[in-house]
Design a protein around this motif. Structure first.
Motif, PDB file in Angstrom:
ATOM      1  N   TYR A 338       0.277  -1.329  -0.261  1.00 11.88           N
ATOM      2  CA  TYR A 338      -0.043  -0.089   0.360  1.00 11.88           C
ATOM      3  C   TYR A 338       0.901   1.525  -0.042  1.00 11.88           C
ATOM      4  O   TYR A 338       2.411   1.334   0.442  1.00 11.88           O
ATOM      5  CB  TYR A 338      -1.145   0.064   1.256  1.00 11.88           C
ATOM      6  N   SER A 339       0.524   2.255  -0.209  1.00 16.89           N
ATOM      7  CA  SER A 339       1.014   3.886  -0.193  1.00 16.89           C
ATOM      8  C   SER A 339       0.566   4.765   0.343  1.00 16.89           C
ATOM      9  O   SER A 339      -0.832   4.285  -0.294  1.00 16.89           O
ATOM     10  CB  SER A 339       1.429   3.303  -2.427  1.00 16.89           C
ATOM     11  N   ARG A 374       1.902  -0.929  -9.551  1.00 14.30           N
ATOM     12  CA  ARG A 374       0.865  -0.265  -9.345  1.00 14.30           C
ATOM     13  C   ARG A 374       0.740   1.310  -8.811  1.00 14.30           C
ATOM     14  O   ARG A 374       0.202   1.966  -9.026  1.00 14.30           O
ATOM     15  CB  ARG A 374      -0.083  -1.249  -9.572  1.00 14.30           C
ATOM     16  N   GLU A 375       1.494   0.745  -7.488  1.00 15.42           N
ATOM     17  CA  GLU A 375       1.166   1.635  -6.255  1.00 15.42           C
ATOM     18  C   GLU A 375       2.137   3.345  -7.021  1.00 15.42           C
ATOM     19  O   GLU A 375       1.824   3.922  -6.534  1.00 15.42           O
ATOM     20  CB  GLU A 375       1.476   1.585  -5.432  1.00 15.42           C
ATOM     21  N   LYS A 378       0.534   4.544  -9.799  1.00 12.63           N
ATOM     22  CA  LYS A 378      -0.683   6.552  -9.067  1.00 12.63           C
ATOM     23  C   LYS A 378       0.396   7.325  -8.679  1.00 12.63           C
ATOM     24  O   LYS A 378      -0.055   8.627  -7.819  1.00 12.63           O
ATOM     25  CB  LYS A 378      -1.357   4.988  -7.534  1.00 12.63           C
ATOM     26  N   ARG A 381       1.614  10.112 -10.566  1.00 10.96           N
ATOM     27  CA  ARG A 381       0.272  10.931 -11.392  1.00 10.96           C
ATOM     28  C   ARG A 381       0.482  11.967 -10.298  1.00 10.96           C
ATOM     29  O   ARG A 381      -0.145  13.189 -10.591  1.00 10.96           O
ATOM     30  CB  ARG A 381      -0.849  10.369 -11.350  1.00 10.96           C
ATOM     31  N   ASP A 382       0.931  12.020  -8.737  1.00 13.40           N
ATOM     32  CA  ASP A 382       0.876  12.832  -7.965  1.00 13.40           C
ATOM     33  C   ASP A 382       1.854  13.745  -8.237  1.00 13.40           C
ATOM     34  O   ASP A 382       2.403  14.842  -6.619  1.00 13.40           O
ATOM     35  CB  ASP A 382       0.673  12.440  -6.887  1.00 13.40           C
ATOM     36  N   ASN A 631      -3.983   9.738   0.866  1.00 18.54           N
ATOM     37  CA  ASN A 631      -3.607   9.277  -0.242  1.00 18.54           C
ATOM     38  C   ASN A 631      -3.437  10.124  -1.386  1.00 18.54           C
ATOM     39  O   ASN A 631      -4.001  11.250  -1.123  1.00 18.54           O
ATOM     40  CB  ASN A 631      -4.902   9.022  -0.308  1.00 18.54           C
ATOM     41  N   SER A 632      -2.442   9.051  -2.098  1.00 15.69           N
ATOM     42  CA  SER A 632      -3.195   9.902  -3.611  1.00 15.69           C
ATOM     43  C   SER A 632      -4.343   9.679  -4.454  1.00 15.69           C
ATOM     44  O   SER A 632      -5.524   9.088  -3.802  1.00 15.69           O
ATOM     45  CB  SER A 632      -1.504   8.186  -3.974  1.00 15.69           C
ATOM     46  N   THR A 633      -3.759  10.330  -5.388  1.00 19.22           N
ATOM     47  CA  THR A 633      -5.533  10.647  -5.898  1.00 19.22           C
ATOM     48  C   THR A 633      -6.025   9.799  -5.994  1.00 19.22           C
ATOM     49  O   THR A 633      -8.151   9.298  -5.855  1.00 19.22           O
ATOM     50  CB  THR A 633      -4.740  12.192  -7.031  1.00 19.22           C
ATOM     51  N   VAL A 634      -5.212   8.834  -6.651  1.00 16.19           N
ATOM     52  CA  VAL A 634      -6.380   7.769  -7.583  1.00 16.19           C
ATOM     53  C   VAL A 634      -7.365   7.107  -6.034  1.00 16.19           C
ATOM     54  O   VAL A 634      -8.128   6.436  -6.125  1.00 16.19           O
ATOM     55  CB  VAL A 634      -4.837   6.568  -7.982  1.00 16.19           C
ATOM     56  N   ASN A 635      -5.474   6.539  -5.253  1.00 19.90           N
ATOM     57  CA  ASN A 635      -6.162   5.443  -3.854  1.00 19.90           C
ATOM     58  C   ASN A 635      -7.884   6.570  -3.041  1.00 19.90           C
ATOM     59  O   ASN A 635      -8.076   5.615  -3.083  1.00 19.90           O
ATOM     60  CB  ASN A 635      -5.749   5.838  -3.168  1.00 19.90           C
TER      61      ASN A 635
END
Length: 676
Positions: A338-339, A374-375, A378, A381-382, A631-635
């Protein structure tokens, strides 16, 4: 009657003879595989015999209150130096002999416990007790058996009494009633434990196989089909589960701590958080909880072979009721990458890798390396400016995943040298050209960072791709594979160490661990068991490499930033306090104890000291400069789709906000970025 008895004895002897033949046959197959495939095979000799015998006796009687000294001496004389010869001859009847004396000792102990149970204990009699960290010699005489158990039980009862309240005056005022309840509980549990041991169907065969294996190294092991399935499942983030967790409550009852709303236990509609487990049945065997450990209960529940479980539960001390549950495949949140993002201005990515789990289906891209990729996508992207990879308490897992993951963080080149038992040398190269992430990296490690995670961390360190921060890692640089004992078996397997890894520098972290660039203390660092603590661990060595590789940055930059970090933390309150608390832990656990008076006051005082230290550890945190973790934007979007994951997500964020290791990792990355 004599004829019937003779037939019974003859039949029994035939059965034991058959068991002996089968036991030796399995040992012979284990030895053949070890001698041909193990990275460091050793001869079957007196040294192995001593190792197996001593470990068997320690396993059966760790507290030295079952076997009499005379029984131990007799067994030692017969077998301690002869087990190797007997195994090679195919005679494993020694296991029956040892187990028969063990059973006799258990029955004798049960009789003594029942005798003690029938009479009151004199707490006014002056007596002391001493605790030892290491195993001591067998000393018990038949005439002292009752005295020894009275002393043990007296302390256990007093200890149980002190746990009922933090008010010593209140305990003394109600001593009679509390003592009666505690004595009943302690003695009932001891007798129940003895009964459980007497009812066990096995006669130490699996222990014998495993002690034979661990003589060659700590990570070679015998697997039954059940233990193999459980081990393989541990390498996955998905496995059969009931969807619940257990804990011990203040009464030492095993209760249901949490229920996963998506799990089969919750979906029965009959089970609630806080329910007490009375017994567990897998349709073949029933485990009574009153005298079982939390570990044995958890093992039975988690066993891959136990697809269907019947729980006998009790709610609020009411009437018992049964619930039948069928396991289902569930995602293990504790075993998944997780991230998060840290900071609003200079955004830094945080990536937790709990283990190097593998894609067991090999076609669904659910392995650790793909999840990390994948993480990172994500986080990118930030627009993160650096990455912290957290390998704290990562015990390893799939080496294939570690190799794939290493290749994602270096451009190209060799990542490790592998040597097998024939001394053949091969080089593992980066399987992927190019980088998935190009920014600065800090890797967090500790004493429980082991095996595949050490492998990954050492590669990033040698390429100057990351700065390592934390404490020295465990020290395992060997690889194991699982193979059947023969081509016809589907029930007996061997997990065997077949390769040893060397760093691209020619050095190895086997037995000594990976040393971080910035060394920081951690709780329990003098208590954690390292590879070097195992007496049969493979020793450290090095080779002369002939590899060419291109470091990511100059080593001088890593060393400079590491030196600045160490200077910055030299007077850090948090880490200085950890050292002080570790000193107290070391004194409590590792320093030999003086005799403790067997009085309520003395035992209560010991409890207060323990509880004070435990409270100090669990409430101690760094409240200075809390981090901005989110959290990242995607998460954040995904949490809106899967709201059930919000609770664990918030728990993870709260733990990271005041994490001083992460705080310093952020400082290091910021310095990296200003040093360019």
């Amino acid at each position: 009657m004599k004829k019937a008895l003779s037939i019974f004895l003859l039949t029994t002897n035939i059965l034991f003879s058959q068991n002996s033949d089968q036991t030796c046959e399995i040992l012979t197959k284990i030895n053949a595989l070890i001698q041909s495939e193990h990275i460091r095979p050793k001869p079957v000799d007196d040294s192995l015999s001593v190792y197996i015998f001593d470990n068997l006796m320690d396993e059966l009687d760790p507290s030295r209150n079952i076997f009499l000294k005379s029984e131990y001496d007799e067994l030692s004389k017969k077998y301690r130096l002869n087990l190797d010869d007997l195994v090679l001859k195919g005679d494993c009847n020694f296991l029956y002999d040892i187990n028969a004396k063990y059973t006799n000792g258990l029955l004798r102990t049960k009789t003594v416990l029942e005798k003690i149970q029938a009479v009151p204990i004199d707490y006014n009699k002056k007596d002391t007790i001493r605790f030892y960290k290491k195993a001591f010699t067998f000393y018990l005489k038949k005439e002292d058996l009752e005295k020894v158990w009275q002393k043990k039980l007296r302390y256990q009862i007093l200890d149980n009494i002190t746990e009922t309240s933090n008010d010593l005056d209140s305990i003394k005022l109600n001593f009679k009633s509390i003592e009666l309840q505690s004595r009943t509980t302690v003695l009932s549990n001891e007798i129940c434990r003895i009964n459980t041991l007497l009812e066990r169907k096995d006669t130490q065969q699996e222990n014998l196989y495993n002690f034979f294996c661990t003589y060659f190294d700590p990570h070679t092991a015998y697997f039954s089909d059940d233990s193999k399935s459980s081990f393989v499942a541990s390498l996955s983030k998905e496995h059969f589960s009931l969807g619940m967790s257990l804990k011990l409550n203040e009464k030492n009852e095993i209760i249901i701590e949490e229920l996963d709303p998506n799990g089969p236990a919750f979906q029965t509609g009959q089970i609630k958080k806080g329910d007490q487990i009375v017994s567990i049945s897998n349709q073949k065997d029933t485990l009574q909880i009153s005298c079982s450990s939390l570990e044995s209960v958890s093992t039975m529940i988690s066993s891959e072979s136990n697809k269907n479980i019947t729980l006998t539960l009790k709610r609020n001390s009411g009437k018992s009721f049964e619930v039948y549950i069928e396991k289902q495949i569930m995602k293990d949140e504790d075993n998944s990458v997780y991230s998060f993002v840290i900071g609003k201005n200079s955004k830094i990515g945080y990536l937790k890798i709990p283990s190097f789990y593998a894609d067991l289906n090999q076609n669904e891209r659910k392995g650790c390396a793909d999840d990390v990729a994948r993480e990172i996508i994500k986080l990118e992207r930030d627009n993160i400016k650096g990455l912290v990879i957290d390998l704290i308490n990562n015990g390893g897992g799939s080496m294939e995943e570690a190799i794939r993951l290493s290749g994602m963080f270096i451009d190209y080149g060799p990542i490790s040298i592998v040597i097998d038992n024939k001394q053949n040398r091969s080089v593992i190269d980066d399987p992927y050209k190019g980088l998935i992430y190009k920014g600065p990296i800090v890797v967090l490690v500790n004493s429980n960072t082991a095996s595949a995670s050490e492998f990954f961390a050492s590669i990033l360190q040698d390429y100057n791709r990351a700065l390592l921060l934390g404490s020295n890692t465990l020290g395992k640089a060997t690889m194991q594979t699982i193979i059947p004992l023969d081509e016809n078996t589907t029930t007996d397997f061997l997990k065997i160490s077949i390769n040893k890894f060397y760093r691209i520098t020619g050095k190895s972290h086997q037995n000594i661990g990976v040393t971080p660039d910035v060394v920081l203390p951690e709780f329990y660092e003098n208590v954690y068991q390292k590879e070097s603590n195992f007496p049969t661990a493979i020793k450290n060595d090095s080779i002369i490499p002939s590899l060419k590789y291109r470091p990511y940055v100059k080593r001088a930059l890593i060393d400079k930033i590491a030196k600045n970090s160490s200077a910055r933390l030299a007077d850090n309150f948090y880490f200085k306090q950890i050292k002080e608390i570790n000193s107290k832990i070391d004194k409590m656990i590792n320093v030999p104890k003086s005799e403790v008076p067997m009085t309520l006051d003395s035992v209560f005082e010991q409890k207060i000291i323990r509880n004070k230290l435990w409270t100090e550890i669990n409430t101690f945190k760094d409240d200075n400069n809390p981090l901005d973790v989110y959290n990242s934007t995607v998460n954040q979007f995904l949490l809106g789709v899967y709201p059930a994951e919000k609770t664990i997500n918030q728990y993870q964020i709260d733990n990271l906000k005041t994490n001083p290791y992460l705080n310093e990792a952020v400082n290091i990355i910021n310095e990296f970025n200003t040093s360019k």
